[in-house]
Design a protein around this motif. Structure first.
Motif, PDB file in Angstrom:
ATOM      1  N   GLU A  40      11.666 -11.434   7.755  1.00  0.00           N
ATOM      2  CA  GLU A  40      12.009 -10.272   8.564  1.00  0.00           C
ATOM      3  C   GLU A  40      11.639  -8.942   7.901  1.00  0.00           C
ATOM      4  O   GLU A  40      11.773  -7.893   8.510  1.00  0.00           O
ATOM      5  CB  GLU A  40      13.515 -10.279   8.850  1.00  0.00           C
ATOM      6  CG  GLU A  40      13.963 -11.457   9.674  1.00  0.00           C
ATOM      7  CD  GLU A  40      15.476 -11.485   9.847  1.00  0.00           C
ATOM      8  OE1 GLU A  40      16.122 -10.451   9.599  1.00  0.00           O
ATOM      9  OE2 GLU A  40      15.985 -12.534  10.232  1.00  0.00           O
ATOM     10  N   LEU A  41      11.205  -8.956   6.663  1.00  0.00           N
ATOM     11  CA  LEU A  41      10.947  -7.718   5.940  1.00  0.00           C
ATOM     12  C   LEU A  41       9.700  -7.016   6.443  1.00  0.00           C
ATOM     13  O   LEU A  41       8.728  -7.646   6.843  1.00  0.00           O
ATOM     14  CB  LEU A  41      10.789  -8.006   4.446  1.00  0.00           C
ATOM     15  CG  LEU A  41      12.019  -8.565   3.752  1.00  0.00           C
ATOM     16  CD1 LEU A  41      11.696  -8.877   2.307  1.00  0.00           C
ATOM     17  CD2 LEU A  41      13.181  -7.602   3.844  1.00  0.00           C
ATOM     18  N   LYS A  42       9.719  -5.678   6.386  1.00  0.00           N
ATOM     19  CA  LYS A  42       8.556  -4.883   6.759  1.00  0.00           C
ATOM     20  C   LYS A  42       7.460  -5.068   5.721  1.00  0.00           C
ATOM     21  O   LYS A  42       7.727  -5.297   4.552  1.00  0.00           O
ATOM     22  CB  LYS A  42       8.932  -3.412   6.807  1.00  0.00           C
ATOM     23  CG  LYS A  42       9.893  -3.075   7.904  1.00  0.00           C
ATOM     24  CD  LYS A  42      10.196  -1.600   7.840  1.00  0.00           C
ATOM     25  CE  LYS A  42      11.231  -1.242   8.861  1.00  0.00           C
ATOM     26  NZ  LYS A  42      11.596   0.172   8.776  1.00  0.00           N
ATOM     27  N   GLN A  43       6.235  -4.910   6.170  1.00  0.00           N
ATOM     28  CA  GLN A  43       5.101  -5.001   5.265  1.00  0.00           C
ATOM     29  C   GLN A  43       4.809  -3.630   4.668  1.00  0.00           C
ATOM     30  O   GLN A  43       5.136  -2.595   5.239  1.00  0.00           O
ATOM     31  CB  GLN A  43       3.863  -5.492   6.022  1.00  0.00           C
ATOM     32  CG  GLN A  43       3.981  -6.908   6.534  1.00  0.00           C
ATOM     33  CD  GLN A  43       4.054  -7.907   5.401  1.00  0.00           C
ATOM     34  OE1 GLN A  43       3.252  -7.888   4.490  1.00  0.00           O
ATOM     35  NE2 GLN A  43       5.026  -8.791   5.454  1.00  0.00           N
ATOM     36  N   ARG A  84      -0.944   8.599  -8.871  1.00  0.00           N
ATOM     37  CA  ARG A  84      -1.448   7.962  -7.656  1.00  0.00           C
ATOM     38  C   ARG A  84      -1.822   6.526  -7.982  1.00  0.00           C
ATOM     39  O   ARG A  84      -2.375   6.257  -9.044  1.00  0.00           O
ATOM     40  CB  ARG A  84      -2.653   8.704  -7.100  1.00  0.00           C
ATOM     41  CG  ARG A  84      -2.261  10.034  -6.502  1.00  0.00           C
ATOM     42  CD  ARG A  84      -3.351  10.601  -5.668  1.00  0.00           C
ATOM     43  NE  ARG A  84      -2.889  11.830  -5.040  1.00  0.00           N
ATOM     44  CZ  ARG A  84      -3.446  12.362  -3.984  1.00  0.00           C
ATOM     45  NH1 ARG A  84      -4.509  11.785  -3.447  1.00  0.00           N
ATOM     46  NH2 ARG A  84      -2.983  13.470  -3.472  1.00  0.00           N
ATOM     47  N   VAL A  85      -1.488   5.638  -7.071  1.00  0.00           N
ATOM     48  CA  VAL A  85      -1.859   4.231  -7.202  1.00  0.00           C
ATOM     49  C   VAL A  85      -2.434   3.757  -5.876  1.00  0.00           C
ATOM     50  O   VAL A  85      -2.142   4.314  -4.823  1.00  0.00           O
ATOM     51  CB  VAL A  85      -0.662   3.338  -7.614  1.00  0.00           C
ATOM     52  CG1 VAL A  85      -0.157   3.701  -8.991  1.00  0.00           C
ATOM     53  CG2 VAL A  85       0.445   3.406  -6.594  1.00  0.00           C
ATOM     54  N   CYS A  86      -3.240   2.733  -5.963  1.00  0.00           N
ATOM     55  CA  CYS A  86      -3.855   2.153  -4.785  1.00  0.00           C
ATOM     56  C   CYS A  86      -3.274   0.759  -4.562  1.00  0.00           C
ATOM     57  O   CYS A  86      -3.255  -0.055  -5.486  1.00  0.00           O
ATOM     58  CB  CYS A  86      -5.364   2.081  -4.989  1.00  0.00           C
ATOM     59  SG  CYS A  86      -6.233   1.407  -3.561  1.00  0.00           S
ATOM     60  N   ILE A  87      -2.821   0.500  -3.357  1.00  0.00           N
ATOM     61  CA  ILE A  87      -2.318  -0.827  -2.991  1.00  0.00           C
ATOM     62  C   ILE A  87      -3.325  -1.437  -2.020  1.00  0.00           C
ATOM     63  O   ILE A  87      -3.563  -0.909  -0.937  1.00  0.00           O
ATOM     64  CB  ILE A  87      -0.916  -0.747  -2.364  1.00  0.00           C
ATOM     65  CG1 ILE A  87       0.065  -0.175  -3.398  1.00  0.00           C
ATOM     66  CG2 ILE A  87      -0.461  -2.107  -1.866  1.00  0.00           C
ATOM     67  CD1 ILE A  87       1.462   0.036  -2.888  1.00  0.00           C
ATOM     68  N   SER A  88      -3.929  -2.541  -2.439  1.00  0.00           N
ATOM     69  CA  SER A  88      -4.969  -3.187  -1.645  1.00  0.00           C
ATOM     70  C   SER A  88      -4.369  -3.918  -0.437  1.00  0.00           C
ATOM     71  O   SER A  88      -3.171  -4.240  -0.432  1.00  0.00           O
ATOM     72  CB  SER A  88      -5.735  -4.192  -2.509  1.00  0.00           C
ATOM     73  OG  SER A  88      -4.905  -5.312  -2.778  1.00  0.00           O
ATOM     74  N   PRO A  89      -5.179  -4.226   0.566  1.00  0.00           N
ATOM     75  CA  PRO A  89      -4.686  -5.014   1.702  1.00  0.00           C
ATOM     76  C   PRO A  89      -4.133  -6.371   1.262  1.00  0.00           C
ATOM     77  O   PRO A  89      -3.147  -6.852   1.823  1.00  0.00           O
ATOM     78  CB  PRO A  89      -5.923  -5.178   2.584  1.00  0.00           C
ATOM     79  CG  PRO A  89      -6.769  -3.987   2.268  1.00  0.00           C
ATOM     80  CD  PRO A  89      -6.548  -3.754   0.793  1.00  0.00           C
ATOM     81  N   SER A  93      -0.348  -7.560   1.925  1.00  0.00           N
ATOM     82  CA  SER A  93      -0.071  -8.738   2.746  1.00  0.00           C
ATOM     83  C   SER A  93       0.964  -9.652   2.113  1.00  0.00           C
ATOM     84  O   SER A  93       1.601 -10.442   2.796  1.00  0.00           O
ATOM     85  CB  SER A  93      -1.363  -9.515   3.036  1.00  0.00           C
ATOM     86  OG  SER A  93      -1.828 -10.137   1.847  1.00  0.00           O
ATOM     87  N   GLY A  94       1.155  -9.535   0.802  1.00  0.00           N
ATOM     88  CA  GLY A  94       2.170 -10.333   0.123  1.00  0.00           C
ATOM     89  C   GLY A  94       3.579  -9.876   0.438  1.00  0.00           C
ATOM     90  O   GLY A  94       4.537 -10.581   0.157  1.00  0.00           O
ATOM     91  N   GLY A  95       3.703  -8.691   1.008  1.00  0.00           N
ATOM     92  CA  GLY A  95       5.014  -8.174   1.374  1.00  0.00           C
ATOM     93  C   GLY A  95       5.746  -7.572   0.197  1.00  0.00           C
ATOM     94  O   GLY A  95       5.328  -7.646  -0.948  1.00  0.00           O
ATOM     95  N   THR A 143      15.802   5.132   0.579  1.00  0.00           N
ATOM     96  CA  THR A 143      15.090   4.676   1.765  1.00  0.00           C
ATOM     97  C   THR A 143      13.696   4.216   1.368  1.00  0.00           C
ATOM     98  O   THR A 143      13.075   4.781   0.475  1.00  0.00           O
ATOM     99  CB  THR A 143      14.975   5.791   2.823  1.00  0.00           C
ATOM    100  OG1 THR A 143      14.312   6.919   2.248  1.00  0.00           O
ATOM    101  CG2 THR A 143      16.347   6.202   3.331  1.00  0.00           C
ATOM    102  N   MET A 144      13.227   3.169   2.051  1.00  0.00           N
ATOM    103  CA  MET A 144      11.882   2.648   1.828  1.00  0.00           C
ATOM    104  C   MET A 144      11.298   2.248   3.172  1.00  0.00           C
ATOM    105  O   MET A 144      11.793   1.340   3.827  1.00  0.00           O
ATOM    106  CB  MET A 144      11.922   1.430   0.906  1.00  0.00           C
ATOM    107  CG  MET A 144      12.403   1.748  -0.483  1.00  0.00           C
ATOM    108  SD  MET A 144      12.282   0.318  -1.577  1.00  0.00           S
ATOM    109  CE  MET A 144      11.418   1.067  -2.932  1.00  0.00           C
ATOM    110  N   ALA A 145      10.268   2.947   3.566  1.00  0.00           N
ATOM    111  CA  ALA A 145       9.552   2.619   4.785  1.00  0.00           C
ATOM    112  C   ALA A 145       8.224   1.982   4.399  1.00  0.00           C
ATOM    113  O   ALA A 145       7.924   1.834   3.220  1.00  0.00           O
ATOM    114  CB  ALA A 145       9.328   3.889   5.612  1.00  0.00           C
ATOM    115  N   ALA A 146       7.434   1.621   5.382  1.00  0.00           N
ATOM    116  CA  ALA A 146       6.155   0.967   5.101  1.00  0.00           C
ATOM    117  C   ALA A 146       5.185   1.880   4.364  1.00  0.00           C
ATOM    118  O   ALA A 146       4.303   1.409   3.661  1.00  0.00           O
ATOM    119  CB  ALA A 146       5.524   0.476   6.399  1.00  0.00           C
TER     120      ALA A 146
END
Length: 189
Positions: A40-43, A84-89, A93-95, A143-146
């Motif tokens: 159920e967790l947001k990606q 700054r950091v980069c999060i790859s697709p 996708s690992g959530g 708070t943590m959004a996508a």
């Protein structure tokens, strides 16, 4: 103790500033319930994230006030630079649960005790132990959004034999997605 408090806080900054993360609360319901909660967790949204960190409390008992001010100033100067950091697709996708597990595993002897998520609201607790036997507790809420997060973290470190009391360092970590990753940009661990 000062060294261990800074090391523990640095681990925490890395943990929270490297992108949003979320995992279900570990409880007595077992693996099936944990897996259902994880589904159920947001990606996380892939892309480049800008992070900023500020100290809201800094107590290292036993240090003279002038030394405490100097240590705090040095730590604030280190954190004043936005990263700054980069999060790859693939990473996204690992959530959030998988991301949290990887970050905690990369920070020595730390483990997530609880994380509770309600919509974008998050709170939790992480326990760590240093090589010298010092024990640390990190409690976080926010708070943590996508694509963004705003989390306050309270860190307390107690060291065996230390009679002056526990070190307490609180901070606020804000992270927001600023766009797509630049070609050839380094990917966050």
């Amino acid at each position: 103790m000062r060294h261990h408090a800074l090391k523990l806080s640095a681990a925490l900054m890395f943990l929270t500033a490297c992108g949003d993360s979320e995992t279900p609360k570990a409880d007595d319901r077992g693996a099936a319930a944990t897996a259902a909660a994880a589904a159920e967790l947001k990606q996380i949204e892939p892309g480049e994230y800008e992070n900023s960190i500020s100290i809201t409390r800094f107590e290292l008992p036993g240090l003279p006030p002038e030394m405490l001010a100097e240590v705090r100033s040095q730590m604030e100067q280190t954190m004043a630079v936005q990263t700054r950091v980069c999060i790859s697709p693939e990473e996204a996708s690992g959530g959030r649960e998988e991301r949290m597990r990887k970050l905690v595993q990369g920070n020595g002897d730390c483990r997530v005790e609880t994380i509770n998520v309600d919509g974008d609201a998050i709170e939790g607790r992480m326990l760590c132990q240093t090589d010298s036997g010092a024990n640390g507790t990190m409690t976080f809420t926010g708070t943590m959004a996508a694509d963004r997060s705003d989390v306050s973290i309270a860190t307390e470190l107690s060291e065996p034999g230390q009679t002056a009391g526990s070190a307490k360092i609180d901070m606020r970590v804000v992270s927001r997605r600023v766009g797509d990753c630049a070609a050839g940009a380094g990917i966050a661990p």
